[in-house]
Design an enzyme around this catalytic site. Structure first.
Site, PDB file in Angstrom:
ATOM      1  N   HIS A 484     139.723 121.016  25.633  1.00 17.36           N
ATOM      2  CA  HIS A 484     138.461 120.937  24.888  1.00 17.36           C
ATOM      3  C   HIS A 484     138.744 120.592  23.425  1.00 17.36           C
ATOM      4  O   HIS A 484     139.793 120.949  22.897  1.00 17.36           O
ATOM      5  CB  HIS A 484     137.727 122.278  24.958  1.00 17.36           C
ATOM      6  CG  HIS A 484     136.956 122.450  26.226  1.00 17.36           C
ATOM      7  ND1 HIS A 484     135.684 122.953  26.261  1.00 17.36           N
ATOM      8  CD2 HIS A 484     137.273 122.160  27.512  1.00 17.36           C
ATOM      9  CE1 HIS A 484     135.245 122.982  27.507  1.00 17.36           C
ATOM     10  NE2 HIS A 484     136.202 122.518  28.295  1.00 17.36           N
ATOM     11  N   GLU A 485     137.801 119.912  22.814  1.00 22.03           N
ATOM     12  CA  GLU A 485     137.883 119.481  21.407  1.00 22.03           C
ATOM     13  C   GLU A 485     139.039 118.510  21.153  1.00 22.03           C
ATOM     14  O   GLU A 485     139.303 118.147  20.011  1.00 22.03           O
ATOM     15  CB  GLU A 485     137.991 120.678  20.426  1.00 22.03           C
ATOM     16  CG  GLU A 485     136.762 121.539  20.364  1.00 22.03           C
ATOM     17  CD  GLU A 485     136.783 122.655  21.388  1.00 22.03           C
ATOM     18  OE1 GLU A 485     137.878 123.121  21.735  1.00 22.03           O
ATOM     19  OE2 GLU A 485     135.699 123.036  21.870  1.00 22.03           O
ATOM     20  N   GLU A 509     127.693 124.133  26.722  1.00 22.26           N
ATOM     21  CA  GLU A 509     127.706 125.258  25.776  1.00 22.26           C
ATOM     22  C   GLU A 509     126.638 125.094  24.693  1.00 22.26           C
ATOM     23  O   GLU A 509     126.096 126.074  24.196  1.00 22.26           O
ATOM     24  CB  GLU A 509     129.088 125.447  25.158  1.00 22.26           C
ATOM     25  CG  GLU A 509     129.580 124.276  24.337  1.00 22.26           C
ATOM     26  CD  GLU A 509     131.042 124.448  23.895  1.00 22.26           C
ATOM     27  OE1 GLU A 509     131.783 125.165  24.574  1.00 22.26           O
ATOM     28  OE2 GLU A 509     131.416 123.861  22.876  1.00 22.26           O
TER      29      GLU A 509
HETATM   30  C1  NOJ Z   1     134.869 125.827  22.496  1.00 22.15           C
HETATM   31  C2  NOJ Z   1     134.980 125.447  23.926  1.00 22.15           C
HETATM   32  O1  NOJ Z   1     134.274 124.268  24.193  1.00 22.15           O
HETATM   33  C3  NOJ Z   1     134.485 126.599  24.758  1.00 22.15           C
HETATM   34  O2  NOJ Z   1     134.444 126.222  26.106  1.00 22.15           O
HETATM   35  C4  NOJ Z   1     135.353 127.789  24.515  1.00 22.15           C
HETATM   36  O3  NOJ Z   1     134.852 128.876  25.227  1.00 22.15           O
HETATM   37  C5  NOJ Z   1     135.377 128.142  23.036  1.00 22.15           C
HETATM   38  N1  NOJ Z   1     135.694 126.997  22.262  1.00 22.15           N
HETATM   39  C6  NOJ Z   1     136.378 129.235  22.709  1.00 22.15           C
HETATM   40  O4  NOJ Z   1     137.682 128.769  22.902  1.00 22.15           O
HETATM   41 CA    CA Z   2     133.594 122.618  22.532  1.00 19.75          CA
END
Ligand code: NOJ
Ligand code: CA
Length: 677
Positions: A484-485, A509
């Protein structure tokens, strides 16, 4: 006599000789023209069915600390044409066989004054063009720093675009749909919701960029095989409607460091008069290298649930304690820390999810907030937050491992790096070993927050190399990665299919952080998904999030039936059922679809598609041969006629139809659905 001969030669070289080149797609629909201008600058243009897609556009690179850039004063030293046609089988995918069919033109360019040489390689597919710069081994161009790449993409009109603003650190934006000429006026507003203001450009956008022309052509700009190079944004000259490459800088402001022999990623231009062809295209994958992992038997598509939505919605916490700063990683006995009473990743709670996964045939359970450091993280940007190997005292690693094993469920590890990339790399080997030791063969990693070392950006060359390193290292350990990111994918999963997912866009999210536009999911397949699968985390059944957590006032802009369709329309070998088990238990008949839907396909048919409005796709499950069809819509209601002619003639099929109820409404009545056979 001599004079005459000279004239004849000169004519040849200006018109159709050495300085102008043509390339046709295998089906003849695309035509690419390459030429050298009077100032020696390389230029290309692209037509599709006789229409200009890319008007004459310049190519080249500006070098730092170098009197002479790679922009002009070139002559064509050599050209090579070739064709390629081969089929390959992806480890997982939308289809079981992919055809890689293109015509290629490699133009060798000499810059006489500097005695330097570059190659621009073009590959023309039936879906569009890919080109890249290559720097062969030579004496006068060995190490160099890129100040900016100046690849232009001159549009033939003021097209409609589906865009998110250029940003060095995040892609998690809602899309804006506007004319190209309106981007400048809308970009500040489009951006306000986000944190990073670094490198803001009022006409900068990210790729993959989807556009539609006034006469109904669909155009997509992106890149393929982003390796050892910064990620490309696009900057629009909105007087002339010319996009130009805009690379992500590093902390020093430099764009890229090259050592020949080397090459850039591919710049890609897809076009079609049928939007479905953009969705079905495998051009980005085809421009990547074949699989480099010899034994891929351990790479398996995964359907999973997780201790996650409860933290995202604020029902429980990632952290075990709020005892910060008295608690310090490596120095404190955490069993003495005061529990905050809201920790999600407790052994008992994890077991509940394992039970739910086992009961409903899910492959795996993700657990976030299992390891110490969360109490020390939020609001801090520091080198060492997590060590990735120390569970909180209420998370019993061994007990959970044994329990999951007894239930036939796999565990997915979570590594939140807190953006501290060097810290993560220092721990990576140990962290992966620890995973294997405890029965984990998949990791969700994350890069939230400012990148450390300070000043680095999420998409610079340095960190692109890190994401790649984490994936390749994981392959050594037979670990699948869902980052992610991280930088948006560019088809690298062809080469490293253990990269089974990425986020790299606004996922579900955000429905818990204020919501996303209802048509978001009709744009993502045209944009973000072009480079690879997304861990979108669909499957939300309770839209009113205040029912989950009193502190959450967000609302999920969707219906249950719409959430079900996402498992088909948002292709990914990694699919989460993101909602809480108790919300699924209220709607077990609808949940049946999530239990049944496949995650790996032998064939996919895009039945209807219009960016921003609707997508209907049918997919044939690799294992069972069953067909699943998903259809998502934006806010504009329509009647969809679905052509099922792809089904086998003479065979009887039973369709189970999950649909919005007649009175369903994403705002007022999202849980109204019907199921019929
Ligand atoms: C952002 C992520 O997209 C999410 O899925 C994750 O739970 C949080 N960061 C915490 O790491
Ligand atoms: Ca994210």
């Amino acid at each position: 006599m001599k004079k005459l001969l000279f004239l004849a030669l000169l004519t040849l070289s200006v018109f159709g000789g050495a300085s102008a080149q043509q390339l046709k797609s295998p089906d003849g629909k695309f035509l690419m023209n390459f030429s050298i201008q009077a100032d020696g600058s390389p230029q290309y243009q692209l037509t599709y069915k006789g229409k200009l897609i890319i008007k004459p556009s310049k190519l080249g690179l500006e070098l730092k600390d170098d009197a002479k850039s790679l922009l002009n004063d070139f002559v064509i030293a050599d050209t090579k044409s070739s064709s390629f046609d081969e089929s390959w089988k992806p480890v997982w995918g939308e289809v079981s066989t992919i055809r890689n069919h293109y015509n290629e033109l490699a133009v060798t360019l000499d810059q006489k004054e500097t005695n330097r040489r570059i190659v621009i390689r073009f590959r023309l597919y039936n879906e569009g063009l890919g080109f890249r710069y290559e720097f062969p081994t030579q004496k006068n161009l060995v190490y160099f720093t890129i100040k900016e790449e100046h690849s232009q993409f001159a549009m033939a009109g003021d097209h409609t675009a589906f865009w998110i603003v250029g940003d060095y650190d995040t892609q998690e934006y809602d899309y804006t749909t506007s004319k190209l000429s309106e981007i400048r006026g809308l970009s500040t507003k489009a951006r306000t919701a986000n944190v990073s203001q670094k490198g803001f450009s009022p006409t900068g956008v990210q790729t993959s960029l989807m556009m539609k022309t006034a006469d109904g052509l669909y155009i997509n700009l992106h890149e393929a095989a982003l390796i050892n190079y910064p990620c490309m944004h696009l900057n629009l000259d909105d007087k002339n409607m010319v996009f130009e490459s805009w690379l992500t800088p590093d902390a020093q402001g430099n764009k890229g460091y090259v050592q020949a022999p080397d090459h850039t990623p591919w710049r890609t231009i897809m076009a079609s008069d049928d939007a479905r062809e953009i969705l079905a295209s495998k051009m980005i994958y085809n421009l990547n290298d074949p699989c480099k992992i010899e034994d891929t038997s351990w790479i398996k598509p995964v359907k999973y649930v997780g201790v996650w939505w409860e933290m995202i919605t604020g029902k429980s916490s990632w952290s075990y304690t709020d005892d910060f700063p008295s608690i310090k990683i490596g120095q404190t006995d955490y069993s003495k820390a005061k529990p905050n009473g809201t920790h999600g990743a407790t052994t008992a709670n994890v077991k509940k999810y394992i039970d739910f996964a086992a009961e409903n045939g899910f492959d795996a359970v993700l657990v976030e907030g299992w390891n110490i450091g969360w109490e020390d993280w939020f609001g801090h940007s520091k080198d060492f937050v997590f060590d990735f190997v120390t569970p909180y005292p209420d998370f019993n690693m061994k007990e959970i491992q044994a329990y999951a094993k007894s239930k036939g469920v796999k565990m997915i590890m979570h590594h939140e790096t807190s953006g501290s990339v060097r810290n993560y790399e220092r721990h990576l080997d140990t962290a992966y070993k620890y995973m294997k030791l405890n029965g984990y063969d998949a990791v969700k990693s994350g890069y939230v927050g400012d990148i450390l070392p300070r000043g680095e950006n999420h998409y610079s060359q340095w960190i692109v190399n890190h994401y790649q390193y984490a994936v390749e290292k994981a392959a050594e350990y037979k670990i699948m990665v869902n980052a992610h990111e991280a930088v948006r994918p560019t088809g690298i999963a062809r080469t490293y299919p253990n990269l089974i997912g990425n986020e790299s866009a606004r996922g579900t999210e955000y429905q818990a952080f204020g919501g996303s536009k209802p048509n978001h999911v009709t744009i993502l397949p045209f944009t973000r998904l072009q480079g690879g699968p997304m861990d979108y985390t669909p499957g939300i059944f309770e839209m009113d999030l205040s029912k989950i957590s009193s502190s959450n006032h967000s609302y999920v802009n969707s219906t249950i039936a719409n959430q079900l369709a996402l498992y088909v329309t948002m292709y990914s070998p990694l699919q989460m059922a993101a909602d809480l088990p108790e919300n699924y238990r209220r709607f077990m008949d609808a949940f049946q679809f999530i239990k049944d839907v496949a995650v790996d396909w032998s064939d996919s048919k895009y039945v209807e598609a219009e960016p921003g409005q609707y997508i209907t796709v049918a997919r044939k499950a690799k294992k069972t041969g069953q067909w699943f069809l998903g259809s998502v819509n934006g806010e504009i209601a329509r009647t969809s006629k679905i052509d099922l002619s792809f089904l086998e003639q003479g065979k009887k099929y039973i369709a189970t139809i999950y649909a919005d109820g007649k009175d369903a409404d994403y705002k007022t009545n999202p849980q109204s659905y019907t199921i019929r056979n």
